[in-house]
Design a protein around this motif. Structure first.
Motif, PDB file in Angstrom:
ATOM      1  N   HIS A   1       0.835  -1.203   0.000  1.00 18.54           N
ATOM      2  CA  HIS A   1       0.000   0.000   0.000  1.00 18.54           C
ATOM      3  C   HIS A   1       0.870   1.254   0.000  1.00 18.54           C
ATOM      4  O   HIS A   1       0.614   2.197  -0.751  1.00 18.54           O
ATOM      5  CB  HIS A   1      -0.925   0.037   1.221  1.00 18.54           C
ATOM      6  N   LEU A   2       1.887   1.262   0.849  1.00 21.45           N
ATOM      7  CA  LEU A   2       2.767   2.428   0.922  1.00 21.45           C
ATOM      8  C   LEU A   2       3.528   2.614  -0.384  1.00 21.45           C
ATOM      9  O   LEU A   2       3.624   3.731  -0.896  1.00 21.45           O
ATOM     10  CB  LEU A   2       3.748   2.302   2.093  1.00 21.45           C
ATOM     11  N   ARG A   3       4.056   1.536  -0.950  1.00 20.29           N
ATOM     12  CA  ARG A   3       4.772   1.639  -2.229  1.00 20.29           C
ATOM     13  C   ARG A   3       3.864   2.182  -3.325  1.00 20.29           C
ATOM     14  O   ARG A   3       4.265   3.028  -4.121  1.00 20.29           O
ATOM     15  CB  ARG A   3       5.332   0.277  -2.647  1.00 20.29           C
ATOM     16  N   ARG A   4       2.629   1.684  -3.376  1.00 21.55           N
ATOM     17  CA  ARG A   4       1.670   2.178  -4.372  1.00 21.55           C
ATOM     18  C   ARG A   4       1.389   3.661  -4.175  1.00 21.55           C
ATOM     19  O   ARG A   4       1.314   4.423  -5.133  1.00 21.55           O
ATOM     20  CB  ARG A   4       0.364   1.391  -4.306  1.00 21.55           C
TER      21      ARG A   4
ATOM     22  N   LEU B   1       6.037  13.230  -4.371  1.00 23.59           N
ATOM     23  CA  LEU B   1       6.485  12.616  -3.122  1.00 23.59           C
ATOM     24  C   LEU B   1       7.676  11.703  -3.380  1.00 23.59           C
ATOM     25  O   LEU B   1       8.664  11.724  -2.634  1.00 23.59           O
ATOM     26  CB  LEU B   1       5.352  11.826  -2.464  1.00 23.59           C
ATOM     27  N   LYS B   2       7.621  10.930  -4.439  1.00 23.27           N
ATOM     28  CA  LYS B   2       8.710  10.007  -4.782  1.00 23.27           C
ATOM     29  C   LYS B   2      10.004  10.786  -5.021  1.00 23.27           C
ATOM     30  O   LYS B   2      11.074  10.394  -4.555  1.00 23.27           O
ATOM     31  CB  LYS B   2       8.327   9.207  -6.027  1.00 23.27           C
ATOM     32  N   ARG B   3       9.909  11.906  -5.718  1.00 27.20           N
ATOM     33  CA  ARG B   3      11.071  12.742  -6.005  1.00 27.20           C
ATOM     34  C   ARG B   3      11.628  13.355  -4.722  1.00 27.20           C
ATOM     35  O   ARG B   3      12.839  13.376  -4.498  1.00 27.20           O
ATOM     36  CB  ARG B   3      10.693  13.837  -7.004  1.00 27.20           C
ATOM     37  N   GLN B   4      10.734  13.843  -3.854  1.00 31.99           N
ATOM     38  CA  GLN B   4      11.172  14.446  -2.601  1.00 31.99           C
ATOM     39  C   GLN B   4      11.866  13.422  -1.698  1.00 31.99           C
ATOM     40  O   GLN B   4      12.862  13.736  -1.044  1.00 31.99           O
ATOM     41  CB  GLN B   4       9.983  15.052  -1.852  1.00 31.99           C
ATOM     42  N   ILE B   5      11.351  12.208  -1.660  1.00 37.96           N
ATOM     43  CA  ILE B   5      11.968  11.146  -0.861  1.00 37.96           C
ATOM     44  C   ILE B   5      13.358  10.837  -1.402  1.00 37.96           C
ATOM     45  O   ILE B   5      14.309  10.666  -0.638  1.00 37.96           O
ATOM     46  CB  ILE B   5      11.082   9.882  -0.826  1.00 37.96           C
TER      47      ILE B   5
ATOM     48  N   LEU C   1       9.442  12.377   7.681  1.00 40.65           N
ATOM     49  CA  LEU C   1       8.641  13.598   7.803  1.00 40.65           C
ATOM     50  C   LEU C   1       7.895  13.908   6.509  1.00 40.65           C
ATOM     51  O   LEU C   1       6.744  14.367   6.544  1.00 40.65           O
ATOM     52  CB  LEU C   1       9.528  14.775   8.224  1.00 40.65           C
ATOM     53  N   LEU C   2       8.501  13.648   5.361  1.00 45.54           N
ATOM     54  CA  LEU C   2       7.823  13.854   4.075  1.00 45.54           C
ATOM     55  C   LEU C   2       6.618  12.924   3.933  1.00 45.54           C
ATOM     56  O   LEU C   2       5.544  13.342   3.491  1.00 45.54           O
ATOM     57  CB  LEU C   2       8.793  13.621   2.917  1.00 45.54           C
ATOM     58  N   ILE C   3       6.792  11.677   4.317  1.00 41.93           N
ATOM     59  CA  ILE C   3       5.696  10.706   4.227  1.00 41.93           C
ATOM     60  C   ILE C   3       4.569  11.078   5.180  1.00 41.93           C
ATOM     61  O   ILE C   3       3.392  11.053   4.807  1.00 41.93           O
ATOM     62  CB  ILE C   3       6.220   9.278   4.487  1.00 41.93           C
ATOM     63  N   LEU C   4       4.923  11.451   6.400  1.00 40.73           N
ATOM     64  CA  LEU C   4       3.893  11.848   7.365  1.00 40.73           C
ATOM     65  C   LEU C   4       3.146  13.082   6.879  1.00 40.73           C
ATOM     66  O   LEU C   4       1.925  13.162   7.029  1.00 40.73           O
ATOM     67  CB  LEU C   4       4.513  12.102   8.742  1.00 40.73           C
ATOM     68  N   ASP C   5       3.865  14.026   6.298  1.00 44.38           N
ATOM     69  CA  ASP C   5       3.227  15.225   5.757  1.00 44.38           C
ATOM     70  C   ASP C   5       2.263  14.857   4.637  1.00 44.38           C
ATOM     71  O   ASP C   5       1.154  15.394   4.551  1.00 44.38           O
ATOM     72  CB  ASP C   5       4.292  16.205   5.255  1.00 44.38           C
ATOM     73  N   HIS C   6       2.653  13.918   3.807  1.00 51.05           N
ATOM     74  CA  HIS C   6       1.788  13.465   2.708  1.00 51.05           C
ATOM     75  C   HIS C   6       0.485  12.860   3.245  1.00 51.05           C
ATOM     76  O   HIS C   6      -0.584  13.058   2.671  1.00 51.05           O
ATOM     77  CB  HIS C   6       2.524  12.445   1.844  1.00 51.05           C
ATOM     78  N   PHE C   7       0.588  12.137   4.348  1.00 54.11           N
ATOM     79  CA  PHE C   7      -0.591  11.518   4.956  1.00 54.11           C
ATOM     80  C   PHE C   7      -1.294  12.438   5.950  1.00 54.11           C
ATOM     81  O   PHE C   7      -2.233  12.025   6.622  1.00 54.11           O
ATOM     82  CB  PHE C   7      -0.204  10.214   5.667  1.00 54.11           C
ATOM     83  N   CYS C   8      -0.818  13.681   6.065  1.00 48.77           N
ATOM     84  CA  CYS C   8      -1.398  14.677   6.977  1.00 48.77           C
ATOM     85  C   CYS C   8      -1.377  14.191   8.438  1.00 48.77           C
ATOM     86  O   CYS C   8      -2.351  14.350   9.171  1.00 48.77           O
ATOM     87  CB  CYS C   8      -2.810  15.060   6.563  1.00 48.77           C
ATOM     88  N   VAL C   9      -0.267  13.588   8.821  1.00 55.84           N
ATOM     89  CA  VAL C   9      -0.087  13.108  10.180  1.00 55.84           C
ATOM     90  C   VAL C   9       1.044  13.910  10.809  1.00 55.84           C
ATOM     91  O   VAL C   9       2.135  14.003  10.251  1.00 55.84           O
ATOM     92  CB  VAL C   9       0.272  11.599  10.193  1.00 55.84           C
ATOM     93  N   GLU C  10       0.772  14.481  11.961  1.00 54.99           N
ATOM     94  CA  GLU C  10       1.793  15.230  12.694  1.00 54.99           C
ATOM     95  C   GLU C  10       2.780  14.231  13.332  1.00 54.99           C
ATOM     96  O   GLU C  10       2.361  13.143  13.738  1.00 54.99           O
ATOM     97  CB  GLU C  10       1.157  16.086  13.798  1.00 54.99           C
TER      98      GLU C  10
END
Length: 77
Positions: A29-32, A40-44, A61-70
């Motif tokens: 799921h995360l890879r998809r 997001l892929k480029r930023q990672i 932090l980039l992934i959490l921001d993408h999922f809107c999780v603090e």
């Protein structure tokens, strides 16, 4: 938030996808999600080399921001 240098990918997906049948399906799921969002892929990729089983702090932090999780919210999950 606990300032860790890296986080185990399996630990991340179990928190982001708690209803997944298995860790393997949660990883898929995360890879998809990352593949469907080229920005997001480029930023990672820019945030550093992705080790096989770990994300570094910036990538997390980039992934959490993408999922809107603090970050504090993530630690509570």
């Amino acid at each position: 938030m606990i300032n860790r240098r890296t986080i185990l990918k399996q630990e991340l997906v179990t928190k982001l996808y708690p209803n997944s049948v298995s860790i393997k399906s949660a990883m898929q799921h995360l890879r998809r999600e990352i593949d469907t969002c080229p920005d997001l892929k480029r930023q990672i990729a820019k945030a550093g080399h992705t080790k096989r089983h770990y994300y570094n702090k910036q990538q997390l932090l980039l992934i959490l921001d993408h999922f809107c999780v603090e970050p504090e919210e993530f630690e509570e999950l």
